[in-house]
Design an enzyme around this catalytic site. Structure first.
Site, PDB file in Angstrom:
ATOM      1  N   HIS A   1     -16.804  11.508  69.514  1.00  0.00           N
ATOM      2  CA  HIS A   1     -16.381  10.427  70.409  1.00  0.00           C
ATOM      3  C   HIS A   1     -15.398   9.541  69.639  1.00  0.00           C
ATOM      4  CE1 HIS A   1     -17.644   7.360  73.733  1.00  0.00           C
ATOM      5  NE2 HIS A   1     -16.416   7.109  73.293  1.00  0.00           N
TER       6      HIS A   1
ATOM      7  N   GLY B   1     -26.827  12.582  68.801  1.00  0.00           N
ATOM      8  CA  GLY B   1     -26.219  12.276  67.517  1.00  0.00           C
ATOM      9  C   GLY B   1     -27.053  11.350  66.668  1.00  0.00           C
ATOM     10  N   HIS B   2     -27.177  10.090  67.081  1.00  0.00           N
ATOM     11  CA  HIS B   2     -27.798   9.076  66.243  1.00  0.00           C
ATOM     12  C   HIS B   2     -29.198   9.473  65.783  1.00  0.00           C
ATOM     13  CE1 HIS B   2     -28.481   5.030  64.666  1.00  0.00           C
ATOM     14  NE2 HIS B   2     -29.672   5.080  65.234  1.00  0.00           N
TER      15      HIS B   2
ATOM     16  N   HIS C   1     -27.995  10.064  75.231  1.00  0.00           N
ATOM     17  CA  HIS C   1     -28.146   8.687  74.770  1.00  0.00           C
ATOM     18  C   HIS C   1     -29.623   8.378  74.512  1.00  0.00           C
ATOM     19  CE1 HIS C   1     -25.753   5.039  73.971  1.00  0.00           C
ATOM     20  NE2 HIS C   1     -26.935   4.462  74.018  1.00  0.00           N
ATOM     21  N   ASP C   2     -29.936   8.210  73.230  1.00  0.00           N
ATOM     22  CA  ASP C   2     -31.275   7.834  72.760  1.00  0.00           C
ATOM     23  C   ASP C   2     -32.334   8.907  72.986  1.00  0.00           C
ATOM     24  OD1 ASP C   2     -30.269   5.481  71.809  1.00  0.00           O
ATOM     25  OD2 ASP C   2     -31.049   4.228  73.413  1.00  0.00           O
TER      26      ASP C   2
ATOM     27  N   GLU D   1     -15.767  13.185  73.804  1.00  0.00           N
ATOM     28  CA  GLU D   1     -16.091  12.070  74.688  1.00  0.00           C
ATOM     29  C   GLU D   1     -15.092  10.939  74.473  1.00  0.00           C
ATOM     30  OE1 GLU D   1     -20.999  12.462  74.597  1.00  0.00           O
ATOM     31  OE2 GLU D   1     -19.982  10.799  73.580  1.00  0.00           O
TER      32      GLU D   1
ATOM     33  N   THR E   1     -21.438   1.133  71.366  1.00  0.00           N
ATOM     34  CA  THR E   1     -21.870   2.420  71.890  1.00  0.00           C
ATOM     35  C   THR E   1     -21.827   2.366  73.405  1.00  0.00           C
ATOM     36  OG1 THR E   1     -23.616   4.122  71.795  1.00  0.00           O
ATOM     37  CG2 THR E   1     -24.329   1.809  71.946  1.00  0.00           C
TER      38      THR E   1
ATOM     39  N   ASN F   1     -23.764  15.503  68.151  1.00  0.00           N
ATOM     40  CA  ASN F   1     -22.729  14.483  68.005  1.00  0.00           C
ATOM     41  C   ASN F   1     -22.671  14.069  66.531  1.00  0.00           C
ATOM     42  OD1 ASN F   1     -21.345  11.949  67.878  1.00  0.00           O
ATOM     43  ND2 ASN F   1     -21.676  11.669  70.063  1.00  0.00           N
TER      44      ASN F   1
ATOM     45  N   ARG G   1     -12.699   6.742  68.966  1.00  0.00           N
ATOM     46  CA  ARG G   1     -12.305   5.477  69.602  1.00  0.00           C
ATOM     47  C   ARG G   1     -10.961   5.038  69.037  1.00  0.00           C
ATOM     48  NH1 ARG G   1     -18.014   5.245  70.062  1.00  0.00           N
ATOM     49  NH2 ARG G   1     -18.657   4.460  72.109  1.00  0.00           N
TER      50      ARG G   1
ATOM     51  N   ARG H   1     -17.514   3.902  52.973  1.00  0.00           N
ATOM     52  CA  ARG H   1     -17.271   3.929  51.527  1.00  0.00           C
ATOM     53  C   ARG H   1     -15.856   4.380  51.173  1.00  0.00           C
ATOM     54  NH1 ARG H   1     -20.996   4.174  47.137  1.00  0.00           N
ATOM     55  NH2 ARG H   1     -19.774   3.903  45.248  1.00  0.00           N
TER      56      ARG H   1
ATOM     57  N   HIS I   1     -15.104   5.511  63.351  1.00  0.00           N
ATOM     58  CA  HIS I   1     -15.952   6.612  62.869  1.00  0.00           C
ATOM     59  C   HIS I   1     -15.130   7.902  62.913  1.00  0.00           C
ATOM     60  CE1 HIS I   1     -16.688   6.493  67.203  1.00  0.00           C
ATOM     61  NE2 HIS I   1     -17.470   5.431  67.073  1.00  0.00           N
TER      62      HIS I   1
END
Length: 238
Positions: A43, A214-215, A191-192, A70, A101, A7, A45, A18, A50
């Protein structure tokens, strides 16, 4: 082997903070592919805070690996984008507008009629569907009735309790996965998930087809390098 979809939202978050085009989000997608990822996930939105809708279009034209989009299908703008771009997979997530999230799965019983209708829209366009669900056997069984191809298990609960008691943390996910297998549903997860908890999860979830990360991966890439991070996550899945 379970596939790794990277992701790349966080690259877009950094770019947008920036202005300009640094880091280059399209390059991040191409590099994920070049470094060995099995797929790329985005993903978008509605506020495009992002990933931007134009990013999605450009990525689809450039990559050759699997593309997963997503989002919340209750946003018509999202539905229109997916039908325009036609990714390999669409993952439906019940996010609220402005949500930072994803934090829960679908109530597949309460939303059955809606999900049946919207899933048919994507499947009629030749797009594989997956829906975000909590590790609840009733929600998994409800997913079968929607016509979805896959579910994506929401793994925050597993990650949160992994270091306290990993056996207890993964137990509901094993139960949910067995129910999905029995129902003929493919299983994704995300997720996580990170370098500490991914291997144990992948080893214990029967029929796990794909994880979307991703994160944690992008955070690790800061210290380890992007290519190295992708390869390290891939090794956790072997």
């Amino acid at each position: 082997m379970t596939k790794l979809s990277v992701n790349i939202n966080k690259f877009a978050t950094l770019r947008n903070s920036r202005g300009g085009n640094n880091p280059n989000v399209l390059k991040a997608a191409l590099d994920a592919e070049r470094f060995g990822a099995d797929g790329v996930t985005v993903h978008p939105r509605p506020d495009e805070r992002h990933i931007r809708y134009q990013d999605v279009r450009e990525i689809k034209e450039a990559i050759t690996t699997e593309f997963n989009i997503e989002g919340n299908p209750q946003e018509q703008k999202f539905v229109d984008l997916v039908l325009e771009v036609r990714p390999d997979q669409v993952t439906l997530v019940p996010d609220a507008l402005g949500q930072i999230t994803s934090n829960h799965g679908w109530d597949t019983i309460k939303n059955r009629d809606y999900l049946v209708e919207i899933i048919a829209v994507f499947k009629n366009a030749g797009i594989r569907t997956s829906i975000f669900v909590d590790p609840d056997i009733k929600m998994v069984e409800g997913a079968k009735a929607t016509g979805t191809d896959r579910i994506e298990l929401y793994t925050e609960g597993y990650a949160k309790h992994f270091h306290d008691n990993k056996e207890a943390a993964i137990r509901p996910f094993i139960t949910a996965a067995k129910a999905a297998n029995a129902a003929g549903l493919g299983i994704n997860a995300g997720h996580d998930l990170d370098l500490q908890n991914l291997k144990y999860f992948a080893q214990n979830i029967p029929g796990l087809l794909e994880v979307s990360i991703g994160h944690a991966l992008v955070c690790d890439a800061i210290y380890l390098g992007y290519e190295n991070a992708v390869q390290m996550y891939k090794r956790q899945l072997q």
